[in-house]
Design a protein around this motif. Structure first.
Motif, short mmCIF file in Angstrom:
data_model
loop_
_atom_site.label_atom_id
_atom_site.label_comp_id
_atom_site.label_asym_id
_atom_site.label_seq_id
_atom_site.Cartn_x
_atom_site.Cartn_y
_atom_site.Cartn_z
N GLN A 1 0.83 -1.20 0.00
CA GLN A 1 0.00 0.00 0.00
C GLN A 1 0.87 1.26 0.00
N ARG A 3 3.87 1.51 -1.24
CA ARG A 3 4.45 1.68 -2.57
C ARG A 3 3.40 2.22 -3.54
N ALA A 4 2.18 1.85 -3.41
CA ALA A 4 1.13 2.39 -4.29
C ALA A 4 0.96 3.89 -4.06
N ASP A 5 1.03 4.30 -2.79
CA ASP A 5 0.92 5.73 -2.49
C ASP A 5 2.10 6.51 -3.08
N LYS A 8 1.66 6.93 -6.75
CA LYS A 8 0.65 7.94 -7.04
C LYS A 8 1.23 9.36 -6.91
N LYS A 52 6.92 8.46 3.09
CA LYS A 52 6.51 7.10 2.71
C LYS A 52 7.72 6.20 2.56
#
Length: 572
Positions: A1, A3-5, A8, A52
């Motif tokens: 999650q 890494r997805a942020d 984005k 992050k």
């Protein structure tokens, strides 16, 4: 999650950068404002991306630590699994060794029983040979008898009837002894007229006027008749198991019946107690009888036959016709051997000798005490009833487990539980019974065949369970007797038992005993019938003797009411 942020945010930064380029190329004031806004957004996105990234690094570090912990736990689980597998293999090996040892034990036990049986047969055979050899007169004894006869002939007139009869009984024909050659003209004539009284011959059997050769011939004929009568007498004694010996015992060979024990098995004779009125009828005999070293199984066979006949006799005659065990024992001997008192006494003394040597055996010790009057027969019948109750427990368990059908088998667990409930056994007693049952039927079996639970072998011995059950009956009685003795001692005043106080103390010590059984105890101790008046005090010694001769146990008594006692001193 995370890494997805990050992806984005990077996409937004790229788009913002492109938009910034477009805005810069336009050159307008609004473009400058947008450019500033985009730079702020890019700066914010870069900060968020950094945050992050830090969170991702932290998460990866925690994941690595967790993987390490999981790896350690996996190694420990695998080690425990291997240990469990090793333990299982060792247990399998131990079970195999245990099975082998148990098999070896059972084989050795069977071989031991076979050896004991062979030993008993060999001992019986050796005893028969020994007794047969005892009847044979050694050559030295025969020469002594010949010398005794020659000495008697050389004296003036007295013939030794003992030497003559013994020589004749061993040789059979006195004509072969050379009487005519040994008698000279100068030898004084024997007193033939006195000889019939010495040897119990008919009156006028021999006369002094007759020649010596005629008298000797008559005497030889008479001896042969006695030998034939002796053979017939021996045939009647065949039930004794060995021939009747000749000759008399020496003082060293004689022992009193009360002293015959296993340590004195070499005794040849038993000294009788005489014919006085204090001696039981079956033991009345003057002199000595041969110790025949009767086998234990022969004595146990006899006492079982006596118990069976005694019970049948008492049942047929009722209470009014009941005989004491001593009187019944004598009548049993009379029916077995007739009116030959010497045979009755010899058999009776030998049976008592076997029982005295085997008082460790429950059956032998109980019969001996009942025969001597130390205990009543009710104790034997109570033991029989308890054994019957135990067998009924097995039958009831069988029917309960098989929907009312009798299969001859029942589970050990249910059987032991039924015994505990019906017989009131404690934990220690139940453990011993369980071990005994496992010893008979094996500890792996869940069910067992109960038809031979109390069966006897050819030597009248029983299995471990039956012996343990009977031993517990005896131990329970002994413990209760000890308690009763203490109660009698605590309630005795000036040598007399206070009856009311004894009843009160007995109820306190044995609260589960019904009042009617307490009354049975007291009436037995005072030798008072059901309709008799109860004294307030009674002689303590006589009370104790009467009470302890009958059935004594905790709780309710068996439905036996034949106890008898002797009268003692009472104080109203």
């Amino acid at each position: 999650q995370l890494r997805a942020d990050v992806d984005k945010l990077e996409a937004e930064l790229t788009e913002a950068a492109a938009q910034l380029v477009r805005t810069a190329s336009g050159g307008s004031a609004s473009g400058n404002s947008s450019s500033v806004s985009l730079r702020n957004r890019m700066a914010s996105g870069a900060a968020a991306t950094k945050t992050k990234d830090e969170e991702i690094a932290k998460a990866e570090k925690e994941s690595a630590e967790l993987k390490k912990v999981v790896a350690d736990l996996t190694r420990k689980v695998n080690q425990q699994q291997r240990d469990l597998e090793d333990m299982a293999r060792k247990m399998e090996t131990a079970d195999g060794v245990s099975t082998q040892l148990k098999g070896a034990f059972l084989r050795n036990k069977k071989e031991l029983l076979e050896c004991r049986s062979e030993l008993l047969q060999t001992q019986d055979h050796a005893n028969e040979i020994f007794l047969q050899m005892q009847d044979m007169v050694p050559k030295s004894e025969y020469d002594r008898l010949l010398q005794q006869l020659a000495d008697a002939r050389s004296r003036s007139g007295e013939i030794s009837p003992t030497g003559l009869s013994e020589t004749g009984s061993n040789q059979g024909d006195m004509d072969g002894l050379g009487f005519d050659d040994a008698v000279s003209e100068t030898t004084p004539r024997p007193a033939w007229k006195r000889l019939p009284t010495e040897v119990s011959a008919p009156a006028g059997f021999l006369r002094n006027t007759e020649p010596t050769k005629v008298c000797v011939s008559k005497l030889v004929t008479y001896i042969k008749q006695l030998q034939e009568q002796n053979v017939a007498f021996r045939a009647q004694q065949a039930t004794l198991g060995s021939p009747v010996g000749r000759g008399g015992p020496t003082p060293d060979d004689v022992t009193d019946i009360s002293a015959v024990r296993a340590a004195q098995v070499d005794q040849k004779f038993i000294q009788c107690l005489g014919v006085g009125p204090e001696v039981p009828k079956y033991l009345r005999f003057n002199g000595r009888v041969r110790n025949r070293k009767m086998a234990k199984r022969d004595a146990e066979k006899a006492i079982r036959e006596i118990w069976h006949l005694k019970q049948s006799h008492d049942h047929a005659k009722g209470d009014s016709g009941r005989m004491s065990m001593q009187d019944f024992f004598y009548e049993f001997c009379r029916k077995k051997f007739g009116t030959f008192q010497n045979v009755i006494a010899e058999w009776s003394y030998n049976v008592l000798a076997v029982l005295e040597r085997n008082t460790h055996d429950v059956d032998c010790n109980l019969f001996l005490k009942v025969l001597h009057g130390e205990l009543t027969e009710d104790i034997y019948y109570d033991q029989v009833q308890q054994i019957k109750d135990c067998e009924e427990c097995a039958v009831e368990c069988d029917k309960k487990e098989h929907s009312g059908a009798s299969t001859g088998k029942c589970s050990k667990e249910d059987f032991l539980r039924a015994i505990r409930e019906k017989c009131g056994k404690n934990f220690e007693q139940m453990r011993e019974l369980m071990h005994a049952l496992d010893a008979v039927y094996g500890d792996k079996t869940k069910e067992f065949k109960y038809d031979r639970l109390f069966a006897e072998d050819r030597n009248y011995s029983q299995n471990e369970f039956a012996e343990e059950f009977k031993d517990q009956i005896i131990k329970e009685r002994e413990e209760h007797v000890h308690m009763l003795k203490k109660l009698i001692a605590n309630t005795t005043e000036d040598g007399h038992v206070a009856i009311a106080k004894f009843k009160k103390e007995l109820k306190r010590a044995d609260p589960n005993k019904p009042d009617k059984d307490i009354s049975t105890y007291v009436r037995r101790g005072c030798a008072v019938g059901v309709a008799g008046d109860m004294p307030e005090y009674f002689g303590a010694d006589v009370f104790e003797d009467n009470l302890l001769r009958g059935v004594c146990k905790l709780g309710s008594l068996a439905p036996i009411s034949h106890a008898s006692g002797r009268t003692g001193s009472s104080i109203s």
